[in-house]
Design a protein around this motif. Structure first.
Motif, short mmCIF file in Angstrom:
data_model
loop_
_atom_site.label_atom_id
_atom_site.label_comp_id
_atom_site.label_asym_id
_atom_site.label_seq_id
_atom_site.Cartn_x
_atom_site.Cartn_y
_atom_site.Cartn_z
N ALA A 181 0.98 -1.40 -0.02
CA ALA A 181 -0.07 0.02 0.01
C ALA A 181 0.90 1.33 -0.01
N LYS A 182 2.03 1.27 0.75
CA LYS A 182 2.88 2.44 0.87
C LYS A 182 3.61 2.73 -0.29
N TYR A 183 4.10 1.57 -1.06
CA TYR A 183 4.98 1.97 -2.25
C TYR A 183 4.18 1.92 -3.23
N ALA A 184 2.87 1.22 -3.59
CA ALA A 184 2.13 1.50 -4.73
C ALA A 184 1.57 2.95 -4.86
N ALA A 185 1.49 3.48 -4.04
CA ALA A 185 0.97 5.08 -3.95
C ALA A 185 2.35 5.96 -4.42
N ALA A 186 3.38 5.52 -3.81
CA ALA A 186 4.80 6.18 -4.08
C ALA A 186 4.96 6.13 -5.54
N SER A 240 2.86 8.27 -7.61
CA SER A 240 2.86 9.94 -7.49
C SER A 240 4.37 10.36 -7.77
N GLY A 241 5.41 9.17 -7.70
CA GLY A 241 6.76 9.76 -7.90
C GLY A 241 7.48 10.29 -6.72
N LEU A 242 6.81 10.27 -5.70
CA LEU A 242 7.25 10.62 -4.26
C LEU A 242 7.55 9.53 -3.60
N MET A 243 9.06 8.95 -3.61
CA MET A 243 9.34 7.96 -3.18
C MET A 243 10.02 8.05 -1.66
N PRO A 244 9.43 7.28 -0.83
CA PRO A 244 9.79 7.41 0.62
C PRO A 244 11.13 6.98 0.68
N GLU A 245 12.10 7.72 1.40
CA GLU A 245 13.56 7.23 1.65
C GLU A 245 13.48 6.27 3.21
N LEU A 249 12.99 1.47 -2.35
CA LEU A 249 12.68 0.08 -2.97
C LEU A 249 12.77 0.42 -4.41
N THR A 250 13.30 -0.56 -5.04
CA THR A 250 13.36 -0.20 -6.41
C THR A 250 12.74 -1.53 -7.44
N SER A 251 11.80 -2.34 -6.47
CA SER A 251 11.01 -3.28 -7.03
C SER A 251 9.83 -3.39 -6.09
N LEU A 252 8.50 -3.64 -6.81
CA LEU A 252 7.33 -3.92 -6.11
C LEU A 252 6.59 -5.09 -6.42
N PRO A 253 6.48 -6.10 -5.65
CA PRO A 253 5.72 -7.29 -5.99
C PRO A 253 4.32 -7.18 -5.90
#
Length: 142
Positions: free
Chosen positions: A72-77, A80-85, A110-114
Motif C-alpha cells: 500500500a505504501k509503495y504502490a502510492a509512491a 505519485s513519483g514521491l519515493m519514501p526514503e 525500494l526499486t521493485s514492488l511485487p
C-alpha cells in the motif's frame, strides 16, 4: 586454532528495522557495497589498471507476507513519483558472547514492488530490491 561449533553466527539472531520499525516478519536480507572501477590502459603496457571511481549500495529483503502494508505504501509512491526514503538498520548477535554486528543503510529506496505472487498450498513471501546512497558500520563482533 580450533573453532568451537557454537562460534558460528546464525541468521536466526538477526533483526532489521525500517525507519525505526522492527520488521518482525523478516526472512532474509542481503545488502552489499560494490566498488565502481574504471579500466585504465596505457600505450606500451599490456596491463589494465582498475581506477576506483566510487561505490554503490544495493540489495534485497524478503518478508513473510502478513498484510498489504508495504504494498500500500509503495504502490502510492510509484504512482505519485514521491519515493519514501528508508533508513535500514540491521543487527546480528552472537548468542555466546552477546556481541553484535550492526549496520545502517541510509537514503534507501525500494526499486521493485511485487504486485502478485502466490502458489497453492504455499506460504507467501515478498522480496523487495533496494538501492541506497550511504552506509555505516555501527558495531562489530571481535
Amino acid at each position: 586454532m580450533e573453532i568451537g561449533t557454537n562460534r558460528f553466527l546464525s541468521g536466526s539472531t538477526g533483526k532489521l528495522w525500517f525507519n525505526g520499525e522492527l520488521m518482525a516478519n523478516l526472512k532474509k536480507v542481503e545488502i552489499k557495497v560494490e566498488g565502481n572501477f574504471e579500466d585504465v590502459t596505457l600505450a606500451g603496457d599490456y596491463r589494465t589498471y582498475p581506477q576506483y571511481t566510487g561505490y554503490s549500495v544495493s540489495g534485497s529483503v524478503t518478508f513473510a507476507k502478513l498484510d498489504s502494508g508495504v504494498l500500500a505504501k509503495y504502490a502510492a509512491a510509484y504512482k505519485s513519483g514521491l519515493m519514501p526514503e528508508l533508513k535500514i538498520i540491521s543487527k546480528l548477535t552472537d548468542v555466546n558472547t552477546g556481541a553484535s554486528e550492526r549496520a545502517c543503510v541510509s537514503g534507501a529506496v525500494l526499486t521493485s514492488l511485487p504486485l502478485v505472487g502466490f502458489e497453492a498450498k504455499g506460504l507467501v513471501d515478498e522480496e523487495f530490491a533496494l538501492k541506497a546512497s550511504d552506509y555505516d558500520i555501527l558495531e562489530r563482533i571481535n
